[in-house]
Scaffold this active site. Structure first.
Site, PDB file in Angstrom:
ATOM      1  N   ASP A 115       8.319 -12.080   4.243  1.00 28.74           N
ATOM      2  CA  ASP A 115       8.756 -10.926   3.548  1.00 28.74           C
ATOM      3  C   ASP A 115       9.584 -10.413   4.348  1.00 28.74           C
ATOM      4  OD1 ASP A 115       9.063  -9.743   0.756  1.00 28.74           O
ATOM      5  OD2 ASP A 115       7.747  -8.427   1.676  1.00 28.74           O
ATOM      6  N   LYS A 125      -1.077   3.780   6.714  1.00 31.74           N
ATOM      7  CA  LYS A 125      -0.559   3.403   5.604  1.00 31.74           C
ATOM      8  C   LYS A 125      -1.918   3.074   4.718  1.00 31.74           C
ATOM      9  CE  LYS A 125       0.698  -1.102   5.606  1.00 31.74           C
ATOM     10  NZ  LYS A 125       1.089  -2.271   6.191  1.00 31.74           N
ATOM     11  N   GLY A 184       1.092  -1.438  -0.242  1.00 30.03           N
ATOM     12  CA  GLY A 184      -0.217   0.168  -0.091  1.00 30.03           C
ATOM     13  C   GLY A 184       1.102   1.652  -0.381  1.00 30.03           C
ATOM     14  N   CYS A 185       0.529   2.288  -0.468  1.00 31.10           N
ATOM     15  CA  CYS A 185       1.032   3.477  -0.470  1.00 31.10           C
ATOM     16  C   CYS A 185       1.156   4.052   1.579  1.00 31.10           C
ATOM     17  CB  CYS A 185      -0.146   4.714  -1.123  1.00 31.10           C
ATOM     18  SG  CYS A 185      -0.167   4.236  -2.384  1.00 31.10           S
TER      19      CYS A 185
END
Length: 468
Positions: free
Chosen positions: A354, A264, A249-250
């Protein structure tokens, strides 16, 4: 060419003392709209300007020490360079830059906060060495404040001023260089809040601390922010406030209730719900803290970690200094602690999936916190959110690429790659092979990142053997 008249503002230390703490709070150092302006010819020499100042302020020329103020990106004006006596016969506006202080010197300004009176005042300035620590100047700070010799104090760096002040806590035991405190910066301090029933310096994030205490008792607690808070904090999600744009997301930097936060916007409601579900399973000091959410726009509000991500520190992005080996080993221990917490969840272990340096954030005191954990599980499911593997590949367990199954060992593999990156400073793609070859050839010392200082070689060798 005829000289032209220009206006020069001259601020004195008395202006700082008179403005800060009076008429309410005035943050920063000085309001240049309220100081004396001199109309001078653009070819006036420094010596002539000093004479003008002597007449106006009754300060003898030999007692003057002039500094050049420059405007920072955040709109504040700070002194950057002292004018030397060698420049007395040069024009005030000469093109040659005034002499810099040594790179090891910095002029730091001091403010004292009184929690009982909720008042702040300017208290002085001090020269510091980049290699010294705030703990070295504590006796000076106590003396200026009139505190007793053993008074416990809390120190903060003032980093934002309008519409209200914001600060980051300062670790007194790490160097000014590591804290990125130097020329023209402001240190605010007060008596330790442990001995006070009153609140700390205005910018200290007490609301977040109180929420942390509640979430320690019940991780299910999340603040629900109205969308108006987020729009105001990010200037309607302006690109000027955007600090990151990833598959997750941004991310925007904003201020909500006088607290700097990271906001976010999730790529989808599915991603948003997945992350909320994981965050509600528990909190840990080395996992980024979620303050709340805005379900209306699938947004999460996190604590703001001002030092960015670990990847930028490994490659010294934006001119940041190399991390010392002590900080690197501390970060390794913190990541291990966070993973142990995730992998110990019941009835099923939580797997980050991740783990990369870009998903490890660093706070003002270089404490690390992992973020974006648990998301790759969702990415690996059939659907629209397929991960880009190129950047992830060096950190992915080889078995994952064939089985598609995430396990705690997937995180352990990623951790090993990160450890070797911190040890050597090398890119991750073939790092394990290079370290293995160096161990065989007894040449590990040629790979160790010397910018981190003098690593304990025996321990470094043992760590390399374990993870390569």
């Amino acid at each position: 060419m005829q000289p032209r008249n220009i206006s020069i503002k001259v601020a004195r230390e008395e202006d700082m003392s008179s403005q800060i703490g009076n008429d309410g709070f005035y943050f920063d150092l000085v309001d240049f709209d309220r100081v004396k302006a001199f109309q001078i010819a653009d070819n006036m020499t420094m010596s002539r300007l000093k004479m003008e100042i002597a007449v106006e302020f009754s300060i003898p020329v030999q007692c003057q020490r002039l500094w050049l103020f420059c405007k920072r990106q955040n709109g504040t004006w700070r002194p950057v360079k002292p004018f030397s006596t060698e420049e007395n016969n040069l024009s005030v506006l000469n093109d040659s830059s005034p002499k810099n202080l040594s790179n090891n010197d910095g002029l730091v300004f001091l403010k004292l906060y009184d929690p009982e009176q909720t008042q702040i005042r300017y208290i002085g300035m001090v020269f510091v060495k980049a290699s010294s620590r705030p703990s070295d100047i504590l006796p000076k700070l106590r003396s200026l404040a009139g505190f007793c010799a053993d008074e416990e104090m809390e120190l903060y760096e003032e980093i934002k001023f309008e519409p209200s002040a914001m600060c980051d806590a300062i670790d007194a035991n790490i160097t000014f260089s590591e804290s990125q405190i130097g020329q023209g910066d402001i240190i605010c301090y007060q008596k330790s809040s442990k001995s006070l029933s009153h609140h700390a310096y205005p910018s200290v994030q007490n609301a977040v601390r109180q929420l942390n205490e509640l979430q320690d008792q019940n991780p299910q607690i999340f603040l629900e922010f109205p969308i108006t808070n987020l729009l105001q904090a990010t200037q309607n999600f302006s690109d000027l406030c955007k600090v990151g744009d990833t598959e997750y997301g941004c991310v925007y930097k904003g201020i909500i209730h006088d607290t700097t936060v990271a906001i976010k916007l999730s790529r989808s409601d599915t991603l948003f719900q997945q992350e909320v579900s994981i965050l509600r399973q528990g909190r840990h000091p080395n996992i980024v803290n979620c303050i709340g959410k805005c379900s209306e726009v699938s947004a999460l509000v996190y604590e703001w970690l001002p030092k960015g991500n670990l990847q930028d520190h490994i490659v010294c992005a934006h001119g940041s200094p190399p991390l010392s080996w002590q900080i690197r080993t501390q970060i390794i221990g913190e990541i291990c602690s966070a993973l142990l917490f995730l992998h110990s969840r019941e009835p099923h272990a939580l797997v980050h999936g991740d783990l990369r340096p870009c998903n490890i954030l660093v706070d003002a005191n270089f404490r690390s916190k992992i973020c974006n954990f648990g998301m790759l599980t969702l990415f690996l499911q059939p659907g629209d959110h397929q991960p880009a593997l190129t950047a992830r590949l060096p950190y992915l367990e080889p078995e994952l690429l064939t089985t598609g199954e995430l396990t705690p060992l997937s995180d352990v593999y990623s951790l090993g790659v990160i450890i070797l990156c911190l040890l050597t400073g090398l890119p991750p793609l073939i790092i394990a092979k290079k370290v293995s070859e160096a161990l065989v050839n007894n040449s590990l010392h040629t790979l160790i990142d010397k910018s981190a200082g003098n690593w304990p070689y025996v321990q470094s060798q043992a760590v390399s053997r374990h993870w390569s």
